[in-house]
Design an enzyme around this catalytic site. Structure first.
Site, PDB file in Angstrom:
ATOM      1  N   GLU A 110       0.828  -1.189   0.000  1.00 45.30           N
ATOM      2  CA  GLU A 110       0.000   0.000   0.000  1.00 45.30           C
ATOM      3  C   GLU A 110       0.871   1.250   0.000  1.00 45.30           C
ATOM      4  O   GLU A 110       1.938   1.280   0.599  1.00 45.30           O
ATOM      5  CB  GLU A 110      -0.919  -0.027   1.219  1.00 45.30           C
ATOM      6  CG  GLU A 110      -1.934  -1.159   1.070  1.00 45.30           C
ATOM      7  CD  GLU A 110      -2.837  -1.353   2.256  1.00 45.30           C
ATOM      8  OE1 GLU A 110      -3.893  -1.965   2.074  1.00 45.30           O
ATOM      9  OE2 GLU A 110      -2.508  -0.894   3.360  1.00 45.30           O
ATOM     10  N   CYS A 123       3.357   8.395   1.462  1.00 41.06           N
ATOM     11  CA  CYS A 123       4.013   7.416   2.335  1.00 41.06           C
ATOM     12  C   CYS A 123       4.225   6.151   1.508  1.00 41.06           C
ATOM     13  O   CYS A 123       3.264   5.544   1.041  1.00 41.06           O
ATOM     14  CB  CYS A 123       3.102   7.156   3.533  1.00 41.06           C
ATOM     15  SG  CYS A 123       3.740   5.917   4.665  1.00 41.06           S
ATOM     16  N   CYS A 130       6.771  -7.440   6.709  1.00 42.67           N
ATOM     17  CA  CYS A 130       7.892  -6.891   7.486  1.00 42.67           C
ATOM     18  C   CYS A 130       8.410  -7.991   8.398  1.00 42.67           C
ATOM     19  O   CYS A 130       7.642  -8.842   8.844  1.00 42.67           O
ATOM     20  CB  CYS A 130       7.410  -5.701   8.319  1.00 42.67           C
ATOM     21  SG  CYS A 130       8.736  -4.797   9.149  1.00 42.67           S
ATOM     22  N   CYS A 134       7.145  -5.717  15.419  1.00 43.75           N
ATOM     23  CA  CYS A 134       6.879  -4.776  16.515  1.00 43.75           C
ATOM     24  C   CYS A 134       5.484  -5.094  17.059  1.00 43.75           C
ATOM     25  O   CYS A 134       4.544  -5.301  16.292  1.00 43.75           O
ATOM     26  CB  CYS A 134       6.970  -3.344  16.008  1.00 43.75           C
ATOM     27  SG  CYS A 134       8.617  -2.950  15.382  1.00 43.75           S
ATOM     28  N   CYS A 137       2.302  -3.043  15.906  1.00 44.68           N
ATOM     29  CA  CYS A 137       2.130  -2.746  14.476  1.00 44.68           C
ATOM     30  C   CYS A 137       1.429  -3.896  13.778  1.00 44.68           C
ATOM     31  O   CYS A 137       1.890  -5.038  13.834  1.00 44.68           O
ATOM     32  CB  CYS A 137       3.491  -2.484  13.831  1.00 44.68           C
ATOM     33  SG  CYS A 137       3.361  -2.106  12.062  1.00 44.68           S
ATOM     34  N   GLY A 185       7.213  -2.242   5.933  1.00 49.16           N
ATOM     35  CA  GLY A 185       8.576  -2.730   5.775  1.00 49.16           C
ATOM     36  C   GLY A 185       9.618  -1.894   6.477  1.00 49.16           C
ATOM     37  O   GLY A 185       9.346  -0.775   6.929  1.00 49.16           O
ATOM     38  N   GLU A 186      10.823  -2.446   6.602  1.00 49.75           N
ATOM     39  CA  GLU A 186      11.947  -1.727   7.202  1.00 49.75           C
ATOM     40  C   GLU A 186      12.903  -1.324   6.072  1.00 49.75           C
ATOM     41  O   GLU A 186      13.587  -2.174   5.493  1.00 49.75           O
ATOM     42  CB  GLU A 186      12.659  -2.636   8.228  1.00 49.75           C
ATOM     43  CG  GLU A 186      13.982  -2.110   8.739  1.00 49.75           C
ATOM     44  CD  GLU A 186      13.960  -0.646   9.180  1.00 49.75           C
ATOM     45  OE1 GLU A 186      13.091  -0.260   9.979  1.00 49.75           O
ATOM     46  OE2 GLU A 186      14.810   0.129   8.694  1.00 49.75           O
ATOM     47  N   SER A 217      12.199   6.590   7.643  1.00 52.62           N
ATOM     48  CA  SER A 217      11.996   6.161   9.024  1.00 52.62           C
ATOM     49  C   SER A 217      12.524   4.748   9.212  1.00 52.62           C
ATOM     50  O   SER A 217      12.272   3.859   8.395  1.00 52.62           O
ATOM     51  CB  SER A 217      10.500   6.203   9.349  1.00 52.62           C
ATOM     52  OG  SER A 217      10.278   5.747  10.671  1.00 52.62           O
ATOM     53  N   SER A 239      12.009   5.308  14.901  1.00 50.70           N
ATOM     54  CA  SER A 239      10.862   4.809  15.663  1.00 50.70           C
ATOM     55  C   SER A 239      11.363   4.384  17.040  1.00 50.70           C
ATOM     56  O   SER A 239      11.741   3.243  17.244  1.00 50.70           O
ATOM     57  CB  SER A 239      10.234   3.621  14.929  1.00 50.70           C
ATOM     58  OG  SER A 239       9.622   4.066  13.746  1.00 50.70           O
ATOM     59  N   LEU A 240      11.351   5.320  17.973  1.00 55.12           N
ATOM     60  CA  LEU A 240      11.957   5.054  19.285  1.00 55.12           C
ATOM     61  C   LEU A 240      10.970   4.334  20.214  1.00 55.12           C
ATOM     62  O   LEU A 240      11.233   3.240  20.674  1.00 55.12           O
ATOM     63  CB  LEU A 240      12.441   6.372  19.899  1.00 55.12           C
ATOM     64  CG  LEU A 240      13.290   6.233  21.155  1.00 55.12           C
ATOM     65  CD1 LEU A 240      14.592   5.496  20.872  1.00 55.12           C
ATOM     66  CD2 LEU A 240      13.589   7.598  21.770  1.00 55.12           C
ATOM     67  N   HIS A 241       9.889   4.978  20.532  1.00 57.33           N
ATOM     68  CA  HIS A 241       8.743   4.369  21.233  1.00 57.33           C
ATOM     69  C   HIS A 241       8.947   3.964  22.684  1.00 57.33           C
ATOM     70  O   HIS A 241       7.977   3.681  23.390  1.00 57.33           O
ATOM     71  CB  HIS A 241       8.187   3.147  20.487  1.00 57.33           C
ATOM     72  CG  HIS A 241       7.845   3.401  19.058  1.00 57.33           C
ATOM     73  ND1 HIS A 241       7.223   4.545  18.631  1.00 57.33           N
ATOM     74  CD2 HIS A 241       8.045   2.651  17.940  1.00 57.33           C
ATOM     75  CE1 HIS A 241       7.048   4.485  17.314  1.00 57.33           C
ATOM     76  NE2 HIS A 241       7.539   3.361  16.877  1.00 57.33           N
ATOM     77  N   ASN A 316      -2.765   3.746  16.783  1.00 63.58           N
ATOM     78  CA  ASN A 316      -3.905   3.420  15.932  1.00 63.58           C
ATOM     79  C   ASN A 316      -4.300   1.973  16.178  1.00 63.58           C
ATOM     80  O   ASN A 316      -3.507   1.073  15.926  1.00 63.58           O
ATOM     81  CB  ASN A 316      -3.543   3.609  14.452  1.00 63.58           C
ATOM     82  CG  ASN A 316      -3.369   5.071  14.106  1.00 63.58           C
ATOM     83  OD1 ASN A 316      -4.213   5.901  14.442  1.00 63.58           O
ATOM     84  ND2 ASN A 316      -2.268   5.403  13.468  1.00 63.58           N
ATOM     85  N   CYS A 359      -0.843   4.927  10.382  1.00 61.69           N
ATOM     86  CA  CYS A 359       0.393   4.238  10.744  1.00 61.69           C
ATOM     87  C   CYS A 359       0.093   2.897  11.393  1.00 61.69           C
ATOM     88  O   CYS A 359      -0.735   2.804  12.291  1.00 61.69           O
ATOM     89  CB  CYS A 359       1.187   5.041  11.766  1.00 61.69           C
ATOM     90  SG  CYS A 359       1.554   6.699  11.266  1.00 61.69           S
TER      91      CYS A 359
HETATM   92  N1  SAH Z   1      10.092   0.068   9.792  1.00 56.31           N
HETATM   93  C1  SAH Z   1      10.213   1.500   9.726  1.00 56.31           C
HETATM   94  C2  SAH Z   1       9.254   2.111   8.750  1.00 56.31           C
HETATM   95  C3  SAH Z   1       7.788   1.992   9.139  1.00 56.31           C
HETATM   96  S1  SAH Z   1       7.322   3.534   9.726  1.00 56.31           S
HETATM   97  C4  SAH Z   1      10.060   2.064  11.123  1.00 56.31           C
HETATM   98  O1  SAH Z   1       9.764   1.305  12.031  1.00 56.31           O
HETATM   99  O2  SAH Z   1      10.299   3.241  11.328  1.00 56.31           O
HETATM  100  C5  SAH Z   1       5.772   3.281  10.410  1.00 56.31           C
HETATM  101  C6  SAH Z   1       5.603   4.117  11.664  1.00 56.31           C
HETATM  102  O3  SAH Z   1       4.303   3.855  12.212  1.00 56.31           O
HETATM  103  C7  SAH Z   1       6.606   3.738  12.714  1.00 56.31           C
HETATM  104  O4  SAH Z   1       6.996   4.836  13.466  1.00 56.31           O
HETATM  105  C8  SAH Z   1       5.781   2.785  13.532  1.00 56.31           C
HETATM  106  O5  SAH Z   1       6.365   2.590  14.755  1.00 56.31           O
HETATM  107  C9  SAH Z   1       4.437   3.460  13.549  1.00 56.31           C
HETATM  108  N2  SAH Z   1       3.339   2.545  13.900  1.00 56.31           N
HETATM  109  C10 SAH Z   1       3.272   1.231  13.691  1.00 56.31           C
HETATM  110  N3  SAH Z   1       2.126   0.725  14.152  1.00 56.31           N
HETATM  111  C11 SAH Z   1       1.424   1.749  14.654  1.00 56.31           C
HETATM  112  C12 SAH Z   1       0.129   1.857  15.254  1.00 56.31           C
HETATM  113  N4  SAH Z   1      -0.663   0.811  15.425  1.00 56.31           N
HETATM  114  N5  SAH Z   1      -0.267   3.089  15.635  1.00 56.31           N
HETATM  115  C13 SAH Z   1       0.516   4.167  15.423  1.00 56.31           C
HETATM  116  N6  SAH Z   1       1.732   4.115  14.861  1.00 56.31           N
HETATM  117  C14 SAH Z   1       2.195   2.931  14.491  1.00 56.31           C
END
Ligand code: SAH
Length: 378
Positions: A110, A123, A130, A134, A137, A185-186, A217, A239-241, A316, A359
């Site tokens: 997508e 995007c 992937c 995570c 995700c 994907g990464e 990202s 993507s620190l989190h 989300n 996301c």
């Molecule tokens: N693999 C890369 C590129 C994907 S970016 C990365 O991890 O950065 C997608 C972004 O959406 C990342 O910051 C990811 O952490 C965030 N994301 C994934 N699932 C999500 C969700 N359910 N709600 C909000 N953000 C989310």
């Protein structure tokens, strides 16, 4: 939600013709040499094709009117430049558009266009599925298929520009003004193809999107981060989190390989890093998991000295997700701690949630739909 078009199946050509989209200029020249184009005209022909593909957005060789008819016929016989298979286009109530593109049986990705008032970001996805898993995700819960090649990444942008009518490449006032490599994907596990596609996006004689308007990202593939800065010079998002390794190991299992301290060191060394070119730290807000004021303070302490901005992303939800989104007040309080420390901390407004385009929601609906179609046909 409006489904603008039903899945359209474009038949695959009978003969496997080589796709010129996604190739470098040298590769195009090599392909032309391979069909007997004289050495002396390779450069000129390559330049013409590049211009038609990426400046004018040609979808067929027939459009290339400054190329001789005989040459066009020859190109047509050996090469393709099509858009592949656009399986669906959905438009959200907020204007977000999501394309489902097919790149082979069962292989779909997508691309999402997120419009603002007078500009917008596309995007793009870099892999089918992937490998990172995570925990928050949805894309990560689906089966891994493969890396996209450069053509498949570039095609996502061509399709979006077709839909927006942005050919030839406008000099200014573009709706598709920015690209974020934040889809499925990464990207740093598919570096060569991603780099190839980004070089095409940035080429001033074609699509012409400045590196300052592109953000890549990563979940933190530390050894590749320096190359992104040195070779591509695009903006970096991480993507620190989480601010502690034990929690980040759970949320982003890649952290077990490249823990927080190493990741932040790579950010400190990022060649593009300066106040003008801040690194974006993405931080997903998960209720009761990573959203305390203590977390916010630790975040500020960790990134001290890095020119940074913090992008707070409300979680989300997706069916069966083990998390909930933090409350609005909690997000605001978290943002304030970060803000007071001198970092901008915009809260990312979820876009396209109604079409599962936000996301972390990508691909889920299409997989679900196929499952229900299968069930219906039993
Ligand atoms: N693999 C890369 C590129 C994907 S970016 C990365 O991890 O950065 C997608 C972004 O959406 C990342 O910051 C990811 O952490 C965030 N994301 C994934 N699932 C999500 C969700 N359910 N709600 C909000 N953000 C989310």
């Amino acid at each position: 939600m409006t489904v603008l078009s039903q899945p359209v199946a474009v038949p695959e050509p009978q003969v496997q013709r080589r796709n010129l989209v996604g190739l470098t200029r040298d590769e195009i020249a090599g392909a032309l040499a391979g069909i007997g184009v004289p050495k002396g005209s390779l450069r000129m022909r390559t330049g013409q094709i590049w211009h038609w593909l990426y400046f004018r957005g040609a979808r067929s060789f027939a459009e290339m009117t400054n190329v001789s008819k005989a040459m066009r016929t020859q190109l047509e016989a050996h090469f393709s430049i099509g858009r592949g298979d656009i399986r669906a286009l959905q438009t959200s109530a907020d204007g977000t558009r999501k394309w489902l593109l097919g790149f082979g049986p069962g292989q779909e990705v997508e691309a999402v266009f997120i419009p603002e008032e007078d500009r917008g970001a596309l995007c793009v996805s870099t892999q089918v599925g992937c490998t990172l898993n995570c925990s928050f995700c949805h894309t990560g819960t689906q089966a891994w298929v493969r890396n996209l090649d450069a053509a498949e990444i570039v095609t996502q942008l061509l399709v979006a520009r077709d839909a927006l009518g942005e050919w030839p490449s406008p000099a200014g006032g573009r709706m598709l003004s920015n690209v974020v490599v934040m889809g499925m994907g990464e990207p740093l596990y598919n570096y060569e193809n991603v780099a190839g596609a980004l070089r095409i996006f940035m080429d001033p004689e074609g699509i012409g999107i400045s590196r300052r308007r592109i953000t890549l990202s990563t979940a933190g593939v530390v050894p590749m981060i320096e190359r992104v800065g040195a070779e591509l010079g695009v903006g970096l998002a991480i993507s620190l989190h989480a601010v502690r390794d034990d929690l980040r190991n759970e949320l982003v299992p890649l952290n077990k390989k490249y823990p927080i301290a190493e990741l932040l060191q790579a950010c400190r060394n990022y060649p593009g890093g300066s106040n003008a070119r801040r690194i974006t730290f993405e931080y997903i807000m998960l209720k009761g998991v990573n959203d305390s004021l203590a977390d916010a303070k630790e975040l500020v302490r960790l990134i001290a000295g890095i020119p940074a901005k913090i992008n707070l992303i409300p979680f989300n939800p997706w069916p069966g997700a083990p998390y909930e989104c933090s409350d609005g007040d909690t997000i605001a309080a978290f943002a304030e701690v970060v803000n007071r420390a001198g970092y901008s901390s915009p809260v990312r407004t979820p876009r396209g949630r109604d079409i599962m385009a936000a996301c972390g929601q990508l691909r889920s609906a299409s997989v679900k739909q196929r499952a229900s179609e299968r069930a219906a046909s039993l």
